[in-house]
Write an enzyme that holds these catalytic residues in place. Structure first.
Site, PDB file in Angstrom:
ATOM      1  N   LYS A  56     -13.588  32.959  76.292  1.00 40.90           N
ATOM      2  CA  LYS A  56     -14.796  33.117  77.114  1.00 40.90           C
ATOM      3  C   LYS A  56     -15.828  32.029  76.855  1.00 40.90           C
ATOM      4  O   LYS A  56     -15.827  31.369  75.829  1.00 40.90           O
ATOM      5  CB  LYS A  56     -15.379  34.521  76.916  1.00 40.90           C
ATOM      6  CG  LYS A  56     -14.569  35.541  77.720  1.00 40.90           C
ATOM      7  CD  LYS A  56     -15.183  36.893  77.782  1.00 40.90           C
ATOM      8  CE  LYS A  56     -14.279  37.790  78.670  1.00 40.90           C
ATOM      9  NZ  LYS A  56     -14.586  39.193  78.557  1.00 40.90           N
ATOM     10  N   ARG A  97      -8.283  42.229  73.709  1.00 42.13           N
ATOM     11  CA  ARG A  97      -7.675  41.777  74.973  1.00 42.13           C
ATOM     12  C   ARG A  97      -7.618  40.258  74.935  1.00 42.13           C
ATOM     13  O   ARG A  97      -8.663  39.604  74.941  1.00 42.13           O
ATOM     14  CB  ARG A  97      -8.550  42.282  76.126  1.00 42.13           C
ATOM     15  CG  ARG A  97      -8.017  41.986  77.516  1.00 42.13           C
ATOM     16  CD  ARG A  97      -8.972  42.565  78.573  1.00 42.13           C
ATOM     17  NE  ARG A  97      -8.492  42.290  79.913  1.00 42.13           N
ATOM     18  CZ  ARG A  97      -8.695  41.143  80.538  1.00 42.13           C
ATOM     19  NH1 ARG A  97      -9.369  40.174  79.981  1.00 42.13           N
ATOM     20  NH2 ARG A  97      -8.204  40.963  81.765  1.00 42.13           N
TER      21      ARG A  97
HETATM   22  N1  HH2 Z   1     -12.718  40.482  80.644  1.00 41.46           N
HETATM   23  C1  HH2 Z   1     -12.177  39.986  81.766  1.00 41.46           C
HETATM   24  C2  HH2 Z   1     -11.476  40.836  82.644  1.00 41.46           C
HETATM   25  N2  HH2 Z   1     -11.304  42.134  82.359  1.00 41.46           N
HETATM   26  N3  HH2 Z   1     -11.634  43.973  80.919  1.00 41.46           N
HETATM   27  C3  HH2 Z   1     -12.148  44.475  79.800  1.00 41.46           C
HETATM   28  N4  HH2 Z   1     -11.975  45.772  79.502  1.00 41.46           N
HETATM   29  N5  HH2 Z   1     -12.867  43.693  78.922  1.00 41.46           N
HETATM   30  C4  HH2 Z   1     -13.083  42.370  79.146  1.00 41.46           C
HETATM   31  O1  HH2 Z   1     -13.764  41.723  78.317  1.00 41.46           O
HETATM   32  C5  HH2 Z   1     -12.549  41.792  80.340  1.00 41.46           C
HETATM   33  C6  HH2 Z   1     -11.820  42.634  81.220  1.00 41.46           C
HETATM   34  C7  HH2 Z   1     -12.339  38.540  82.096  1.00 41.46           C
HETATM   35  O2  HH2 Z   1     -11.289  37.796  81.573  1.00 41.46           O
HETATM   36  P1  HH2 Z   1     -10.000  37.331  82.388  1.00 41.46           P
HETATM   37  O3  HH2 Z   1      -9.215  38.488  82.880  1.00 41.46           O
HETATM   38  O4  HH2 Z   1      -9.247  36.386  81.551  1.00 41.46           O
HETATM   39  O5  HH2 Z   1     -10.598  36.483  83.591  1.00 41.46           O
HETATM   40  P2  HH2 Z   1     -10.809  36.789  85.138  1.00 41.46           P
HETATM   41  O6  HH2 Z   1     -11.756  37.930  85.250  1.00 41.46           O
HETATM   42  O7  HH2 Z   1     -11.372  35.499  85.671  1.00 41.46           O
HETATM   43  O8  HH2 Z   1      -9.484  37.145  85.740  1.00 41.46           O
END
Ligand code: HH2
Length: 265
Positions: free
Chosen positions: A205, A240
């Protein structure tokens, strides 16, 4: 928890798993590297992300979920705020719904209440489109705790027993780097207050990049591993992550030390 984004635009791995074959290969790799569960997502929630129509989100996630249910024995989580996908995912055998909006969309609470799956409720200030514009808190750990406690009560009132619920402070969701650091520093306090398992997502992040002199996303592996380890040591039950192998290695070393400490009283 290994991240499997089935999106063209996720901030760290967007477009990486285009097509069923690529997605399945990535899932198998994460399992070989030691993932205990996988989180499938069909909509990016990065700052400024555009919403995806529900049918499109379903079309991105469901075929992969169905195939992985046949091929893998570990639990599968679906990262969605969309009640339509929640119901379809439960019917297809998902073990958990992970909702960055903590079941606040109309119909979401009922979709989970009508099932027996686990649910992750996350804190977010604002919406992805605007959440990083001007995040503000008097005391971020207090505010996040208040919100998560209120959502836990709302879940129980709707028929979702608290034993099914995992809670997440939502790192980077309407939070500046200082807020994320305060939350991480106060994670143990939050865990004791809420009394439910905590999930932490800091992998790759922006705050990690900011703490490393604006390091771009490709250079955040070591910082992500460190952040996952710190979170686990402060009481996170689930982390995660995009980089499963390196994170599992770090957690295994900590686990070995912890076990030795316990056995020596
Ligand atoms: N962060 C992201 C997405 N979903 N869910 C939970 N529970 N906690 C988090 O910190 C979280 C989440 C964002 O990360 P990522 O899925 O890699 O990116 P994107 O939202 O651009 O798909």
């Amino acid at each position: 928890m290994g991240i499997l984004n089935l999106t063209p635009d996720s901030f760290a791995d967007g477009g990486r798993h285009r097509g069923l074959e690529a997605a399945l290969a990535a899932a198998h790799r994460m399992v070989e590297e030691g993932a205990d569960l996988l989180d499938l997502g069909g909509e990016s929630t990065r700052p400024g992300a555009r919403p995806v129509p529900p049918q499109q989100e379903v079309a991105r996630v469901l075929p992969v979920l169905r195939a992985l249910r046949r091929e893998l024995s570990i639990p599968l989580s679906v990262d969605t705020s969309e009640p339509l996908l929640m119901r379809e995912a439960v019917a297809a055998g998902a073990a958990m719904i992970n909702d960055v909006r903590a079941l606040r969309r109309p119909g979401a609470l009922a979709a989970v209440a009508d099932s027996e799956v686990a649910v992750c409720l996350m804190h977010m200030q604002g919406e992805p489109a605007n959440m990083q514009a001007a995040p503000h808190y008097e005391d971020v750990t207090q505010a996040v705790g208040d919100f998560l406690e209120a959502r836990l009560v709302a879940c129980e009132a709707a028929g979702v027993a608290r034993e099914r619920v995992v809670l997440d402070p939502g790192f980077g969701f309407g939070k500046r780097t200082t807020h994320n650091l305060q939350l991480l520093a106060g994670l143990e306090r939050l865990r004791r207050r809420l009394g439910r398992p905590l999930l932490v997502g800091l992998s790759r992040k922006r705050s990690l990049g900011e703490l490393l002199d604006e390091r771009p996303v490709e250079g955040r592996l070591h910082a992500s591993v460190a952040a996952a380890l710190v979170a686990a040591q402060r009481g996170a039950r689930l982390v995660r992550v995009h980089d499963v192998g390196p994170t599992v290695d770090a957690l295994r070393i900590w686990e070995a030390v912890r076990r030795t400490q316990e056995s020596e009283g």
